[in-house]
Structure formats: C-alpha cells, structure tokens
Design a protein around this motif. Structure first.
Motif, short mmCIF file in Angstrom:
data_model
loop_
_atom_site.label_atom_id
_atom_site.label_comp_id
_atom_site.label_asym_id
_atom_site.label_seq_id
_atom_site.Cartn_x
_atom_site.Cartn_y
_atom_site.Cartn_z
N LEU A 66 4.10 -0.43 4.04
CA LEU A 66 3.19 -1.55 3.80
C LEU A 66 1.80 -1.24 4.34
O LEU A 66 0.79 -1.60 3.72
N LYS A 67 1.74 -0.56 5.46
CA LYS A 67 0.46 -0.22 6.07
C LYS A 67 -0.35 0.74 5.20
O LYS A 67 -1.56 0.62 5.08
N LYS A 68 0.32 1.68 4.56
CA LYS A 68 -0.36 2.68 3.75
C LYS A 68 -0.38 2.35 2.26
O LYS A 68 -0.78 3.18 1.44
N SER A 69 0.03 1.16 1.90
CA SER A 69 0.15 0.81 0.48
C SER A 69 -1.19 0.80 -0.25
O SER A 69 -1.24 1.02 -1.45
N GLY A 70 -2.28 0.58 0.44
CA GLY A 70 -3.59 0.57 -0.20
C GLY A 70 -4.00 1.92 -0.75
O GLY A 70 -4.78 2.00 -1.71
N SER A 71 -3.49 2.99 -0.17
CA SER A 71 -3.85 4.33 -0.63
C SER A 71 -3.29 4.63 -2.02
O SER A 71 -3.78 5.54 -2.70
N VAL A 72 -2.33 3.87 -2.46
CA VAL A 72 -1.71 4.09 -3.77
C VAL A 72 -2.73 3.85 -4.89
O VAL A 72 -2.72 4.55 -5.90
N ARG A 73 -3.60 2.88 -4.72
CA ARG A 73 -4.53 2.49 -5.78
C ARG A 73 -5.60 3.54 -6.07
O ARG A 73 -6.36 3.40 -7.01
#
Length: 107
Positions: A66-73
């Motif tokens: 959840l913490k690193k989920s922004g890097s997916v975009r």
C-alpha cells in the motif's frame, strides 16, 4: 483491492491477473520478496467496458504494498491503477464520509 487494472482477453484470465500483479509488485514497487498468492476479479464483467476490481491476497505485509502503490502509475497502461486496502462495508462508508467532509472543508 486493485482498481482500474485492465482485464486480459486470454483463456486463463485469473493466471494472467496473478502474473501481472506479481510483476507489478516485484518491478514497479521494488518488493521482490512479496508475492500475490491469489487474484480474483470482483463481480460480473461490465457492459461499459470498465475493468472490474481485483481482490489480491499477499504472502507478506500489505502495508509495504500500500505504501509503494503510487509508483505503479508511472508505468504505461497503469496510469489509472489504484490500490486500496480491503475494507468492510462499514469501513467503506466511514471512509466515504471522511472524503466528503474533506471536500467540503477544502471549498
């Protein structure tokens, strides 16, 4: 729960979703020790073409994902992909009311 992840047009859709999630976790999030154990689309296929949400279970701590989920975009094709924690209906209702309150306070 993963939102807006495109659905695959292959025979084994569940395995394709699982493989894509494992790639997303290991490459985009840089968490090679974490693996998706299961990936299941929620609901029936939509007539408007929007992808169904994907419920994913993990073998490690979900907080890291959840913490690193922004890097997916940052990856092509995943610009609109969002990852949220799995919430109960009551938790979803509380979260929605908090978002609504925030929007009214920001105006």
């Amino acid at each position: 729960v993963v939102h807006n992840l495109p659905e695959h047009d292959v025979d084994n859709k569940q395995q394709a979703d699982l493989d894509e999630m494992n790639f997303m976790i290991s490459e985009a999030m840089q968490l090679p020790e974490t693996k998706a154990l299961t990936a299941k689309r929620l609901g029936v296929p939509r007539s408007d073409g929007k992808p169904r949400s994907l419920l994913v279970s993990l073998n490690k701590v979900r907080e890291q994902v959840l913490k690193k989920s922004g890097s997916v975009r940052q990856y092509e094709g995943w610009e609109r992909v969002y990852i949220d924690p799995d919430r109960t209906p009551k938790e979803r209702e509380q979260h929605a009311s908090l978002r609504a309150e925030l929007q009214t306070r920001q105006k």
